[in-house]
Motif scaffolding. Structure first.
Motif, PDB file in Angstrom:
ATOM      1  N   THR A 109       0.835  -1.197   0.000  1.00 20.01           N
ATOM      2  CA  THR A 109       0.000   0.000   0.000  1.00 20.01           C
ATOM      3  C   THR A 109       0.875   1.253   0.000  1.00 20.01           C
ATOM      4  N   CYS A 110       0.453   2.274  -0.749  1.00 21.85           N
ATOM      5  CA  CYS A 110       1.179   3.548  -0.795  1.00 21.85           C
ATOM      6  C   CYS A 110       1.377   4.086   0.619  1.00 21.85           C
ATOM      7  N   ARG A 111       2.532   4.723   0.836  1.00 25.81           N
ATOM      8  CA  ARG A 111       2.802   5.369   2.120  1.00 25.81           C
ATOM      9  C   ARG A 111       1.841   6.538   2.311  1.00 25.81           C
ATOM     10  N   SER A 112       1.649   6.956   3.539  1.00 24.63           N
ATOM     11  CA  SER A 112       0.804   8.108   3.844  1.00 24.63           C
ATOM     12  C   SER A 112       1.359   9.335   3.120  1.00 24.63           C
ATOM     13  N   GLY A 113       0.467  10.099   2.472  1.00 23.98           N
ATOM     14  CA  GLY A 113       0.891  11.284   1.738  1.00 23.98           C
ATOM     15  C   GLY A 113       1.266  10.999   0.292  1.00 23.98           C
ATOM     16  N   PHE A 114       1.034   9.761  -0.166  1.00 18.55           N
ATOM     17  CA  PHE A 114       1.338   9.352  -1.540  1.00 18.55           C
ATOM     18  C   PHE A 114       0.138   8.624  -2.123  1.00 18.55           C
ATOM     19  N   PHE A 115       0.037   8.596  -3.455  1.00 13.75           N
ATOM     20  CA  PHE A 115      -1.071   7.912  -4.116  1.00 13.75           C
ATOM     21  C   PHE A 115      -0.610   7.308  -5.439  1.00 13.75           C
ATOM     22  N   ASN A 116      -1.374   6.350  -5.929  1.00 16.27           N
ATOM     23  CA  ASN A 116      -1.162   5.748  -7.240  1.00 16.27           C
ATOM     24  C   ASN A 116      -2.557   5.496  -7.810  1.00 16.27           C
ATOM     25  N   ASN A 117      -2.917   6.241  -8.855  1.00 16.64           N
ATOM     26  CA  ASN A 117      -4.262   6.098  -9.420  1.00 16.64           C
ATOM     27  C   ASN A 117      -4.279   5.270 -10.705  1.00 16.64           C
ATOM     28  N   GLY A 118      -3.188   4.573 -10.974  1.00 14.00           N
ATOM     29  CA  GLY A 118      -3.118   3.713 -12.161  1.00 14.00           C
ATOM     30  C   GLY A 118      -2.254   2.507 -11.840  1.00 14.00           C
ATOM     31  N   ARG A 119      -1.652   1.946 -12.874  1.00 19.43           N
ATOM     32  CA  ARG A 119      -0.701   0.849 -12.673  1.00 19.43           C
ATOM     33  C   ARG A 119       0.691   1.442 -12.789  1.00 19.43           C
TER      34      ARG A 119
END
Length: 133
Positions: free
Chosen positions: A84-94
């Motif tokens: 899972t992404c770290r807090s404060g980071f995101f991934n909205n794709g692959r």
């Protein structure tokens, strides 16, 4: 300190094994290039990108969590797991890495929607000394 020394020694051993030549051709697969060595194929294959909300595990942590048998003179025989992404980071794709969430105040805006592991922060309006416009 002892764990750091052990991890460093493991990384040095893996690097030494990975840099050996095979006959006249060097086959060397690197996790930095998102690839792994596939024995039956006899070469490097690409790792799959992570799903939305995930990123590839930190390489040093991944290496220290795996048995030595995962690492051959041709490179690792597996790809790092997705976490899972770290807090404060995101991934909205692959992707292999999560992106840092937007900080609305840097754009002189206020936050409408907070960042989640799969979506960036949404900003709107303009900040003023007296509040939002």
């Amino acid at each position: 300190m002892n764990r750091a020394v052990n991890t460093m020694m493991l990384l040095v051993s893996i690097y030494a094994a990975l840099t050996m030549e095979v006959s006249t051709k060097t086959i060397l697969c690197h996790t930095d290039n998102h690839e792994y060595f596939h024995k039956q194929y006899g070469g490097c294959l690409p790792c799959e990108k992570c799903n939305p909300g995930e990123e590839q595990m930190n390489i040093e942590e991944w290496v220290s969590s795996k048995p030595q048998s995962v690492f051959t003179k041709y490179g690792p025989t597996q790809c790092p797991e997705c976490v899972t992404c770290r807090s404060g980071f995101f991934n909205n794709g692959r992707a292999f890495e999560c992106k840092r969430c937007k900080n609305c105040t840097l754009y002189n805006k206020h936050e409408v929607e907070p960042c989640t592991s799969i979506s960036d922060t949404e900003c709107d309006g303009v900040l003023t000394n007296k509040g939002y416009v």
